[in-house]
Design an enzyme around this catalytic site. Structure first.
Site, short mmCIF file in Angstrom:
data_model
loop_
_atom_site.label_atom_id
_atom_site.label_comp_id
_atom_site.label_asym_id
_atom_site.label_seq_id
_atom_site.Cartn_x
_atom_site.Cartn_y
_atom_site.Cartn_z
N HIS A 131 -80.15 13.66 -24.56
CA HIS A 131 -79.24 14.74 -24.91
C HIS A 131 -79.94 16.09 -24.80
CE1 HIS A 131 -76.80 17.08 -27.98
NE2 HIS A 131 -75.86 16.62 -27.17
N GLU A 183 -77.98 14.29 -20.33
CA GLU A 183 -76.79 15.01 -20.79
C GLU A 183 -77.09 16.50 -20.81
OE1 GLU A 183 -74.00 17.03 -23.42
OE2 GLU A 183 -76.19 16.91 -23.64
N ASP A 216 -75.07 20.81 -20.45
CA ASP A 216 -73.91 21.68 -20.65
C ASP A 216 -73.96 22.80 -19.61
OD1 ASP A 216 -73.35 20.64 -23.62
OD2 ASP A 216 -75.48 21.17 -23.47
N HIS A 224 -76.05 25.55 -23.61
CA HIS A 224 -75.07 24.96 -24.51
C HIS A 224 -74.16 25.98 -25.19
CE1 HIS A 224 -73.57 23.42 -28.40
NE2 HIS A 224 -73.38 22.30 -27.72
#
Length: 281
Positions: free
Chosen positions: A30, A57, A59, A72
């Protein structure tokens, strides 16, 4: 330990029948492995990659001049000490900022730097949808990306853009808040209606939402019956990881890439670079 069947058909999901990771639950790092706060940087993803992670993962936001940035938050204050929003800055301005001493990367940079990796991408604002579709087409990366968004309309917009550019070549996706909420309510009592989730491949959910338990054996069974995998975020304790894996989840996302790699290795699911479900190579 018995391998569990994995459902789904998207190429991104390399743990389905006949794929290199058949029978494996997937391990997602993450925002990379960032013990010093350098989340979503090349350094963080490189650290996760060195541990053996091939599912990362991240963003994305759009810069003021239309560059897809890996970041993010909406604003830059928490990580870069700047009060502006990402969307108010040009790529040149963003490239001067630092997150724990590291530059803010572009999504193109991630695709190029980690050519053997798969990316679980959270589309953080509407302007990023078209840029993400363009980047995926530019790099031929449809099999390497799963698109997610808390806003389901944003995810559907992205899918429409991608479908328009190459009809018949779908990309892996997970639903937004409303889709997850419906699955949480329905999945506890009845099989999920496949028609409602025909454009997604995985339910990416927290184990609990407040006082409400989301993930349970019945929820997992109902998701599998609808052809959906269940990926759980963000799990950082080894005992919790083991419990969820015993329950039959198909993937775990963690900030503690080192802990998750250790758990997967202990259970015979590491590394996840390829091989088969029998030799775990």
């Amino acid at each position: 330990m018995q391998s569990q069947p994995r459902v789904g058909t998207a190429p991104f999901l390399r743990n389905t029948a006949g794929c290199p990771l058949e029978g494996f639950p997937l391990a997602f790092s993450h925002r990379g492995f960032a013990p010093d706060g350098e989340e979503n940087t090349v350094k963080a993803f490189a650290a996760a990659h060195r541990l053996g992670f091939k599912y990362l993962e991240t963003d994305v936001h759009a810069s003021k001049d239309g560059v897809l940035m890996v970041y993010h938050d909406d604003d830059l204050l928490r990580l870069a000490g700047d009060r502006r929003k990402v969307s108010d800055c040009t790529w040149a301005e963003l490239s001067e900022l630092r997150v724990a001493g590291e530059a803010i990367p572009t999504f193109d940079q991630l695709l190029e730097t980690f050519g053997d990796s798969h990316f679980n991408v959270d589309v953080k604002e509407p302007g990023a949808a078209r840029l993400l579709a363009n980047a995926i087409n530019r790099h031929g990366a449809r099999d390497r990306v799963l698109v997610a968004a808390f806003n389901g309309l944003r995810r559907r917009k992205f899918q429409q853009l991608l479908a328009a550019s190459a009809p018949g070549s779908p990309i892996a996706a997970s639903p937004g808040v409303l889709g997850v909420g419906a699955a949480t309510l329905l999945g506890r009592i009845v099989p999920l209606p496949g028609a409602l989730y025909r454009n997604v491949d995985a339910l990416q959910v927290p184990e609990k939402q407040g006082a409400v338990r989301v993930v349970s054996p019945k929820f997992i069974d109902h998701a599998h019956s609808a052809g959906l995998q269940v990926h759980v975020w963000v799990i950082n304790e080894a005992a919790q990881m083991h419990r969820l894996l015993d329950m039959g989840v198909d993937g775990i996302m963690s900030d503690r890439a080192d802990v998750l790699a250790g758990v997967m290795d202990e259970r015979g699911y590491w590394p996840q670079s390829g091989g088969s479900g029998t030799d775990h190579a």
